[in-house]
Write a protein that holds these residues in place. Sequence first.
Motif, mmCIF file in Angstrom:
data_model
loop_
_atom_site.group_PDB
_atom_site.id
_atom_site.type_symbol
_atom_site.label_atom_id
_atom_site.label_comp_id
_atom_site.label_asym_id
_atom_site.label_seq_id
_atom_site.Cartn_x
_atom_site.Cartn_y
_atom_site.Cartn_z
ATOM 1 N N TRP A 63 0.824 -1.209 0.000
ATOM 2 C CA TRP A 63 0.000 0.000 0.000
ATOM 3 C C TRP A 63 0.857 1.258 0.000
ATOM 4 N N ALA A 64 1.970 1.222 0.714
ATOM 5 C CA ALA A 64 2.874 2.382 0.717
ATOM 6 C C ALA A 64 3.458 2.586 -0.677
ATOM 7 N N PHE A 65 3.817 1.496 -1.352
ATOM 8 C CA PHE A 65 4.310 1.591 -2.723
ATOM 9 C C PHE A 65 3.236 2.178 -3.635
ATOM 10 N N ALA A 66 1.997 1.701 -3.485
ATOM 11 C CA ALA A 66 0.903 2.188 -4.332
ATOM 12 C C ALA A 66 0.689 3.697 -4.150
ATOM 13 N N ALA A 67 0.752 4.157 -2.908
ATOM 14 C CA ALA A 67 0.572 5.593 -2.651
ATOM 15 C C ALA A 67 1.723 6.404 -3.242
ATOM 16 N N ALA A 68 2.951 5.921 -3.041
ATOM 17 C CA ALA A 68 4.107 6.639 -3.582
ATOM 18 C C ALA A 68 4.085 6.631 -5.106
ATOM 19 N N TRP A 69 3.655 5.538 -5.693
ATOM 20 C CA TRP A 69 3.612 5.438 -7.152
ATOM 21 C C TRP A 69 2.563 6.387 -7.728
ATOM 22 N N CYS A 70 1.418 6.504 -7.039
ATOM 23 C CA CYS A 70 0.390 7.463 -7.497
ATOM 24 C C CYS A 70 0.922 8.892 -7.443
ATOM 25 N N GLY A 71 1.645 9.220 -6.389
ATOM 26 C CA GLY A 71 2.255 10.541 -6.299
ATOM 27 C C GLY A 71 3.275 10.776 -7.397
ATOM 28 N N THR A 72 4.051 9.740 -7.707
ATOM 29 C CA THR A 72 5.043 9.839 -8.782
ATOM 30 C C THR A 72 4.364 10.083 -10.128
ATOM 31 N N LEU A 73 3.314 9.333 -10.401
ATOM 32 C CA LEU A 73 2.602 9.511 -11.678
ATOM 33 C C LEU A 73 1.936 10.882 -11.760
ATOM 34 N N GLY A 74 1.375 11.348 -10.655
ATOM 35 C CA GLY A 74 0.773 12.679 -10.648
ATOM 36 C C GLY A 74 1.808 13.770 -10.897
ATOM 37 N N GLY A 75 2.959 13.658 -10.252
ATOM 38 C CA GLY A 75 4.029 14.633 -10.473
ATOM 39 C C GLY A 75 4.541 14.601 -11.898
ATOM 40 N N ALA A 76 4.689 13.386 -12.436
ATOM 41 C CA ALA A 76 5.153 13.255 -13.818
ATOM 42 C C ALA A 76 4.138 13.859 -14.793
ATOM 43 N N ALA A 77 2.849 13.654 -14.523
ATOM 44 C CA ALA A 77 1.816 14.233 -15.392
ATOM 45 C C ALA A 77 1.868 15.763 -15.356
ATOM 46 N N CYS A 78 2.080 16.335 -14.173
ATOM 47 C CA CYS A 78 2.195 17.795 -14.057
ATOM 48 C C CYS A 78 3.420 18.314 -14.801
ATOM 49 N N LEU A 79 4.527 17.585 -14.707
ATOM 50 C CA LEU A 79 5.742 17.996 -15.420
ATOM 51 C C LEU A 79 5.546 17.936 -16.933
ATOM 52 N N VAL A 80 4.889 16.888 -17.411
ATOM 53 C CA VAL A 80 4.644 16.768 -18.858
ATOM 54 C C VAL A 80 3.722 17.883 -19.325
ATOM 55 N N ARG A 81 2.689 18.181 -18.532
ATOM 56 C CA ARG A 81 1.772 19.264 -18.906
ATOM 57 C C ARG A 81 2.501 20.608 -18.939
ATOM 58 N N ARG A 82 3.324 20.860 -17.926
ATOM 59 C CA ARG A 82 4.086 22.111 -17.883
ATOM 60 C C ARG A 82 4.994 22.232 -19.106
ATOM 61 N N TRP A 83 5.647 21.132 -19.457
ATOM 62 C CA TRP A 83 6.547 21.138 -20.608
ATOM 63 C C TRP A 83 5.769 21.383 -21.903
ATOM 64 N N CYS A 84 4.605 20.732 -22.055
ATOM 65 C CA CYS A 84 3.797 20.906 -23.271
ATOM 66 C C CYS A 84 3.305 22.338 -23.411
ATOM 67 N N VAL A 85 2.874 22.941 -22.312
ATOM 68 C CA VAL A 85 2.404 24.327 -22.362
ATOM 69 C C VAL A 85 3.556 25.252 -22.739
ATOM 70 N N LYS A 86 4.724 25.002 -22.154
ATOM 71 C CA LYS A 86 5.885 25.839 -22.451
ATOM 72 C C LYS A 86 6.288 25.708 -23.916
ATOM 73 N N GLU A 87 6.303 24.500 -24.433
ATOM 74 C CA GLU A 87 6.654 24.294 -25.841
ATOM 75 C C GLU A 87 5.585 24.869 -26.761
ATOM 76 N N GLY A 88 4.319 24.776 -26.357
ATOM 77 C CA GLY A 88 3.248 25.348 -27.165
ATOM 78 C C GLY A 88 3.364 26.857 -27.273
ATOM 79 N N ARG A 89 3.711 27.505 -26.165
ATOM 80 C CA ARG A 89 3.897 28.954 -26.209
ATOM 81 C C ARG A 89 5.093 29.306 -27.071
#
Length: 99
Positions: A63-89
């Motif tokens: 369960w601790a792994f599952a929680a940490a993995w969800c946080g990792t995926l959420g952070g990675a999704a935010c980073l990808v979105r930030r990068w896409c917005v920056k490249e789009g601009r």
Amino acid sequence: MLTITERDLARDRRLDRRLRTMRCGMLLGARRHWLMTMTLMLAMASTVLMVRAVQSSSSALIWAFAAAWCGTLGGAACLVRRWCVKEGRRFGHSPGGLT
């Protein structure tokens, strides 16, 4: 000539705001990259927890792994979105994606 340049720069509100809010030191770099740092730390913690959970088959570690993995995926999704917005601009696209 210099007074004309100074007057033109004084009219630029965006530049004025950026210059007023600038901070010196390493804190600025740390604040700018906090999401990347936290995502990398969560990824390392997820890896350690996954190995320990596989070795011990402990439900708490799984369960601790599952929680940490969800946080990792959420952070990675935010980073990808930030990068896409920056490249789009950079290429003149709107942040919404539809132009």
